[in-house]
Enzyme design. Sequence first.
Site, PDB file in Angstrom:
ATOM      1  N   GLU B 187       0.790  -1.216   0.000  1.00  0.00           N
ATOM      2  CA  GLU B 187       0.000   0.000   0.000  1.00  0.00           C
ATOM      3  C   GLU B 187       0.831   1.279   0.000  1.00  0.00           C
ATOM      4  O   GLU B 187       0.373   2.310  -0.483  1.00  0.00           O
ATOM      5  CB  GLU B 187      -0.944   0.013   1.207  1.00  0.00           C
ATOM      6  N   SER B 466     -54.255 -21.645  35.877  1.00  0.00           N
ATOM      7  CA  SER B 466     -54.007 -22.378  37.126  1.00  0.00           C
ATOM      8  C   SER B 466     -52.591 -22.228  37.676  1.00  0.00           C
ATOM      9  O   SER B 466     -52.319 -22.698  38.771  1.00  0.00           O
ATOM     10  CB  SER B 466     -54.287 -23.868  36.898  1.00  0.00           C
TER      11      SER B 466
END
Lengths: 180, 772
Positions: B187, B466
């Site tokens: 780079e 319940s």
Amino acid sequence: MMRILPVRAGVLLLMLWLLQACAPNVYYPPRDVRLPPPVVESGSQSPVVQPAPYPSSGVIAPQPLPAAPRTQAPAVVALLDTAEQQANSGDLESAAASLERAIRIEPRNPVLWYHLATVRLAQGDAQAAEQLAAKSTSLAPGNNLQQARNWQLIARARHAQNDSRGAAEAEQRARELSAR
Amino acid sequence: MARRRKRGRNHSRRNRTRRSFPWFHLLLALLLVFAGYVVWLDVQVTSQFNGKRWSLPARVYARPLELYAGRELSPGQFASELRALDYRSVNAVHQAGQYSRNRDTFHVMSRAFTFWDGEEPSRRLRVVFSGNTIGTLSDLGTGKSVSLARLDPVLVGSFYPAHNEDRVLLKLDEVPVGLTNALIAIEDRNFYHHHGVSPLAILRAMWANVRAHGVVQGGSTLTQQLVKNFFLTNERSLARKINEAIMALLLEFHYSKDEILEAYLNEVYLAQDGRRSINGFGLASYFYFDRPLSDLTVDQYALLVGLVKGPSYYNPWKHPERARERRNLVLDVMAQMKLLDPQQAARAKTQRLNIGTGHKAINPFPAFLDLVRRQLHTDYRDEDITSEGLRIFTTLDPQVQWALEDALETRLNGIEAARGSGHGKLEGAGVVTSAQGGEVLALAGGRDPRFAGFNRALDASRQVGSLIKPAVYLTALEHPDHYTLATLLDDSPLTWKARNGTVWEPKNYDRENHGEVPLYLALAHSYNVSTARLGLDLGVDNVIATLRRLGVDCKLNPYPSLLLGATEMTPLQVTRMYQTYASGGFDTPLRAITAVLSADRSPLQRYPLNVRAAIRPEYARLITTAMMYVVRIGTGQAIYNVLPADRNVAGKTGTTDDLRDSWFAGFTGDRLGVIWVGRDDNQPTGLTGASGALLVWRDLFARFDDSNWTQTATDGIEYHWIDPQSGLLADSSCPDAVQLPFITGSAPQEQAACAHGNALPEAVDWFKELFR
């Protein structure tokens, strides 16, 4: 500095206690009774309890039966050692974390809850300590020694909360249990 | 004309002199503005770079797998945990993160990891299974037995900031030198010699590109690229290029090459994963290769360096050939720059791409993560959670979570297939916790475990039916002078008139009445009428007070219908309620988080284990025993069609009007599970608690080995044989006699009619025997 002193005192107390409590015979196996292989029609029975071979309609009913005494798991012993070292070096929060780790492995071991209560008290959280000691007691039925220790700890926790009457009551409970 | 010309000339001359002065001023002004602009840029660059703290997403970890001899764990479960941790299967273990398996024997080299309570070192372990238990655990080198070791924890997910950038921060010295050299070679060859901008580099790049017959190098320096990523938008314009150059020069003026390089390595964009962008080499290594950067081989980091140029163009999954060519070009350059010897380069070039599977679910457990986020919000702001790199340790047990997901999905598919009803109408949710500690081990928000939407476990408020009944019975049992498990309840028809004249006539599920029923059987069979009558006798407000003590904090209407569960709760709220039963009477706040570490691994906060005595242990024992009868002989008995008979379970089914909601809440000594099954549109499902949720629960708990639950003998409790018909003391002449616990002194004194004085063994004596 003023704030550190009580913490130091707590650590000292804790160390004293750990010296006593982490002696080789620290582990009191909880005496459990186990809900057994339930009584089925064939009438298979435990050698310990001898329920009369009453006529059964095949109903499977939970019953109390004794459990084999629990062994002292090396993993838990190792974590107790670690917690002790951490507490002795003043790192109470890590000691608490190690004890919680041990509780994850043996969640119904009253000794571990008691140790955790002790660390909490040394950290200055008397309320939490009292509750954790009560939890330990609930897991140690018939274990007078462990229960007595829990009540002693509760007495200290109540002293720390300036509840001298409650502390006296707890001390009384501890004495009664020790005498049994 | 002359006059005019003259005037014109004069005019033009005057104009000329007038113009020259403003030009000068203008230039000066422009220079000043430019200088000011540079100063402004400088402030920007330095303040941003100095204070540059990348937004680091919070990492959420599962509980670490604890290894010790005697632990319940199957070899298959162990292998799945290792796979979830990306441990690599090898022939011989020589690196952290590797394991080998030979049937029931594993060799593992664990990774070092920093926990709240300290650093867990990397260890070489030999784990031998015996059945579904760890038989022995020893050190692979010395052969000595190891009492306890823990693996690094599975990454459960991450909390990303709004812009969805993700990275794993690295220090420069953590990056392999080979990689940075290769990066610079490709780079910005002149990186260590330029001042941020390099006209030479542009020329060299052009020359290299010509030689390579393609674009090998770009002209901008690493510094310029960093500036571009750091401060600027993606617009392509001359102004931006100029800005970039100025800022690059400024950056170089203020900071060392190493600082700039480190920032670059962490900033560079290297992949896109859905909405998440993968930034920096640290995370890219995990993303592409499932392993840390330090573990990469030369061909692998050459690929990463190659990807800088265009992560989507060279995407190795989509365009493997392009990626391979690009990688080989990087390897050629490295060889040419003497960073590799030619043989190494040639060998590396023959390697396959060796990439991982990619496309990992970022958050494999979205429902649990949702709970974690909500619990975090009580202590942290959203921006802390998404940007401070917090390391969050949770209670999630992946083994339990997978089991829950599978049980829910498989069972709901099965129910729908059996009924031939349309697929996907049924939904479900579930929560599993540790019974004593209240730690949330697993949480399912729906039948599709990867769906990150509506979280039914936390947000679906449904009628509980319940499930509420044990609270009614507990309220009664806390008055041992009036109620025991053997007390006969009246199940005859009930008509209750409210003050305003409305009439309530609760009916049993089977539409029948059962006369006088002992209390424990009324709960076991979930009779509505006797429960309603009991609750009315006790007072609805007293039942509400009990529910509050159990940890129920949602709105409760003080109407009699509450006694039969006409109130809405989420599965998590139900779990909190049952947690108190499961823990022997201690209200235990549900925890999903155990500790939080900062990004630099220093402890921030711990969420300790706390309990609060809510019910006396004796009463907890009584109600637990009644709930054991629910599954032994009552509405929950289908449990034992699969679970072994010696496994103790306490639980309760819940069914709501028209079969809209199917619930089951059940626990062993170790775990509590709450399952809800129903439809999002609240239409009837045709399922009772027993034919829906219970089956999911059963499938799930059949996978656990919670067999050692012992009913602890509690002080203040004595056991007596009881004749269920009369609720009186039984002996061996009585059919169906059962042994029930009583608060000391509260047992009936009278003998049942069936009893003829044939003594049954007395539990009291037996307890004395035991504790002598």
